[in-house]
Write a protein that holds these residues in place. Structure first.
Motif: not given
Length: 92
Positions: A50-58
């Protein structure tokens, strides 16, 4: 629930059924959480992580989902307590 009218074997069987349904409910909720957060947050399939943006979103999605589920459960417990209190007042 009052299981005092049941034999110990019947009580054990009812308890087993209740625990199984609770576990199925947990698995269902977990599956919905994974599906919703994945569909909402994961957009880039060019990397296996996951990208950092995706990780934060999850993380945000999961936290909101769990907070919502806890609130619904608490409200359900409140309503159930009201119903049980009303039954005791009628029968008692």
């Amino acid at each position: 629930m009052d299981f005092s009218g049941l034999s110990p074997a019947e009580q054990a069987q009812v308890t087993k059924i209740v625990e199984k349904r609770q576990f199925q409910g947990f698995l269902s909720m977990y599956g919905k959480l994974v599906e919703k957060c994945f569909q909402t947050c994961v957009n880039d399939f060019t990397s296996k992580s996951l990208s950092s943006k995706e990780d934060q979103c999850v993380n945000n999605c999961a936290a909101k989902f769990m907070a919502h589920s806890e609130r619904v459960s608490a409200r359900f417990a409140e309503m159930n307590a009201d119903v049980m209190s009303g039954q005791k007042n009628v029968s008692g």
